[in-house]
Write a protein that holds these residues in place. Structure first.
Motif, PDB file in Angstrom:
ATOM      1  N   UNK A  10       0.826  -1.208   0.000  1.00 38.52           N
ATOM      2  CA  UNK A  10       0.000   0.000   0.000  1.00 38.52           C
ATOM      3  C   UNK A  10       0.859   1.256   0.000  1.00 38.52           C
ATOM      4  N   UNK A  11       0.390   2.296  -0.678  1.00 37.15           N
ATOM      5  CA  UNK A  11       1.072   3.594  -0.695  1.00 37.15           C
ATOM      6  C   UNK A  11       0.364   4.516   0.286  1.00 37.15           C
ATOM      7  N   UNK A  12       1.000   4.749   1.421  1.00 36.60           N
ATOM      8  CA  UNK A  12       0.397   5.578   2.465  1.00 36.60           C
ATOM      9  C   UNK A  12       0.840   7.039   2.373  1.00 36.60           C
ATOM     10  N   UNK A  13       1.638   7.388   1.363  1.00 38.94           N
ATOM     11  CA  UNK A  13       2.192   8.735   1.244  1.00 38.94           C
ATOM     12  C   UNK A  13       1.539   9.511   0.108  1.00 38.94           C
ATOM     13  N   UNK A  14       1.428   8.886  -1.052  1.00 45.95           N
ATOM     14  CA  UNK A  14       0.841   9.572  -2.200  1.00 45.95           C
ATOM     15  C   UNK A  14       1.626  10.804  -2.582  1.00 45.95           C
ATOM     16  N   UNK A  15       0.928  11.893  -2.847  1.00 42.12           N
ATOM     17  CA  UNK A  15       1.582  13.137  -3.231  1.00 42.12           C
ATOM     18  C   UNK A  15       2.091  13.923  -2.033  1.00 42.12           C
ATOM     19  N   UNK A  16       1.718  13.524  -0.830  1.00 37.99           N
ATOM     20  CA  UNK A  16       2.183  14.233   0.352  1.00 37.99           C
ATOM     21  C   UNK A  16       1.647  15.653   0.407  1.00 37.99           C
ATOM     22  N   UNK A  17       2.405  16.567   1.042  1.00 38.77           N
ATOM     23  CA  UNK A  17       1.899  17.938   1.240  1.00 38.77           C
ATOM     24  C   UNK A  17       1.959  18.800  -0.012  1.00 38.77           C
ATOM     25  N   UNK A 186      -7.958   4.069 -17.817  1.00 33.56           N
ATOM     26  CA  UNK A 186      -7.942   4.242 -16.369  1.00 33.56           C
ATOM     27  C   UNK A 186      -8.869   3.233 -15.723  1.00 33.56           C
ATOM     28  N   UNK A 187      -8.683   3.044 -14.417  1.00 35.09           N
ATOM     29  CA  UNK A 187      -9.725   2.426 -13.604  1.00 35.09           C
ATOM     30  C   UNK A 187     -10.044   3.354 -12.450  1.00 35.09           C
ATOM     31  N   UNK A 188     -11.227   3.163 -11.877  1.00 33.90           N
ATOM     32  CA  UNK A 188     -11.722   4.053 -10.820  1.00 33.90           C
ATOM     33  C   UNK A 188     -11.909   3.320  -9.501  1.00 33.90           C
ATOM     34  N   UNK A 189     -11.333   2.142  -9.358  1.00 32.70           N
ATOM     35  CA  UNK A 189     -11.498   1.367  -8.127  1.00 32.70           C
ATOM     36  C   UNK A 189     -10.542   1.834  -7.043  1.00 32.70           C
ATOM     37  N   UNK A 190     -10.671   3.103  -6.696  1.00 35.08           N
ATOM     38  CA  UNK A 190      -9.859   3.701  -5.631  1.00 35.08           C
ATOM     39  C   UNK A 190     -10.601   4.910  -5.091  1.00 35.08           C
ATOM     40  N   UNK A 191     -10.343   5.186  -3.838  1.00 32.10           N
ATOM     41  CA  UNK A 191     -10.921   6.363  -3.171  1.00 32.10           C
ATOM     42  C   UNK A 191      -9.812   7.113  -2.446  1.00 32.10           C
ATOM     43  N   UNK A 192      -8.573   6.991  -2.981  1.00 36.43           N
ATOM     44  CA  UNK A 192      -7.374   7.328  -2.219  1.00 36.43           C
ATOM     45  C   UNK A 192      -6.874   8.753  -2.404  1.00 36.43           C
ATOM     46  N   UNK A 193      -7.480   9.548  -3.299  1.00 43.29           N
ATOM     47  CA  UNK A 193      -6.878  10.858  -3.551  1.00 43.29           C
ATOM     48  C   UNK A 193      -7.897  11.789  -4.174  1.00 43.29           C
TER      49      UNK A 193
END
Length: 305
Positions: A10-17, A186-193
């Motif tokens: 899992x990516x718990x950081x993403x784009x950060x601040x 693309x796929x849309x199976x995410x709610x992460x950002x």
């Protein structure tokens, strides 16, 4: 970083601040995107060989699971395809607002009139799998077959293959199978950002355009959700206002809104939807787009590193 951390998937950081500036077209402060889920006729039903009737996303909460036909649930879903669909489509058509359809293949196959209208309105028809069922424990070989069949059906009905994918009730292997199939932007199976992002799937770059389960009319069917259309409108307005202000401050984002024919297609809820559509259109520097437009823009402006 320990070996354990390196192995964590899992990516718990993403784009950060400091998220990237999306550079939306016309320097928009916010990209707003609406999805209408078309699922009616593809939900769990013993008529289709399922072991029990559907129990999710209806106006009866909670709904018991029955091993035979549940006629109240069936007719609530039928309302979506018979009446609700047309009311929601009119709300968008009269305002000339672009719309993405998450279409379950079996559902769309059972309503030729809907197919005709979606094509006439130039809606983006993304694939919402073959059936609106949970794939959590479905054998990967079966899920692979369902992905292939769903794409074939959408292609035959719409005249072109779907470029977007959303299962919703996913399995752990859904994304891998979607990338393996190929052909999707693309796929849309995410709610992460609040922005699209790239992932690596078996060595391939793959774009994710996140969706939403909170700015979504499905919360009319939960205890902690919306009781009235005014609550729905107020929630969407607050989401819009916060993200729009962030865009004005120099960090534009994306707002997704999720709708269902059998939910937002009810008159009182359509009234709230109409108010929100008018509210969005009262602002300048808002890019109202289909999800495929957002995916294409992101791939061009922010290609994978």
């Amino acid at each position: 970083m320990s070996d354990f951390d390196l192995a964590y998937p899992r990516d718990m950081v993403g784009y950060g601040p400091n998220p990237p500036h999306p550079h939306w077209p016309d320097d928009a402060n916010l990209a707003v995107q609406f999805v209408l889920n078309y699922e009616e006729g593809a939900e769990n039903c013993v008529l289709d060989g399922d072991p029990a009737a559907e129990s999710l996303l209806s106006d009866v909460v909670p709904m018991d699971v029955y091993p035979n036909r549940n006629l109240p649930i069936e007719t609530m879903y039928e309302y979506g395809s018979r009446a609700g669909l047309w009311r929601v489509l009119r709300a968008f058509a009269t305002r000339d607002i672009p719309l993405t359809i998450f279409a379950v293949a079996r559902a769309l196959e059972r309503n030729p009139a809907a197919v005709h209208e979606l094509k006439r309105m130039n809606c983006e028809v993304a694939c919402h799998s073959l059936r609106w069922i949970s794939y959590q424990t479905v054998d990967p070989r079966v899920e692979r077959q369902h992905i292939d069949e769903a794409v074939q059906i959408i292609t035959r009905l719409i005249g072109e293959p779907p470029r977007g994918w959303f299962t919703g009730r996913v399995s752990p292997q859904t994304r891998e199978l979607v990338v393996e199939h190929g052909g999707f932007a693309y796929d849309a199976d995410s709610y992460a950002d609040d922005l699209p992002y790239w992932v690596k799937v078996n060595g391939q770059d793959h774009l994710v355009v996140p969706y939403t389960l909170e700015a979504n009319d499905m919360k009319f069917t939960s205890y902690a959700g919306f009781a009235t259309g005014e609550e729905f409108f107020s929630y969407l307005k607050d989401a819009f206002d916060v993200l729009y202000a962030e865009g004005v401050a120099g960090a534009p984002k994306m707002l997704s809104v999720g709708l269902h024919c059998r939910l937002s297609g009810r008159p009182a809820r359509t009234a709230a939807l109409q108010r929100f559509l008018d509210y969005v259109q009262s602002h300048d520097k808002v890019w109202m787009a289909q999800r495929i437009d957002i995916a294409n823009h992101w791939a061009k402006v922010h290609p994978p590193n």
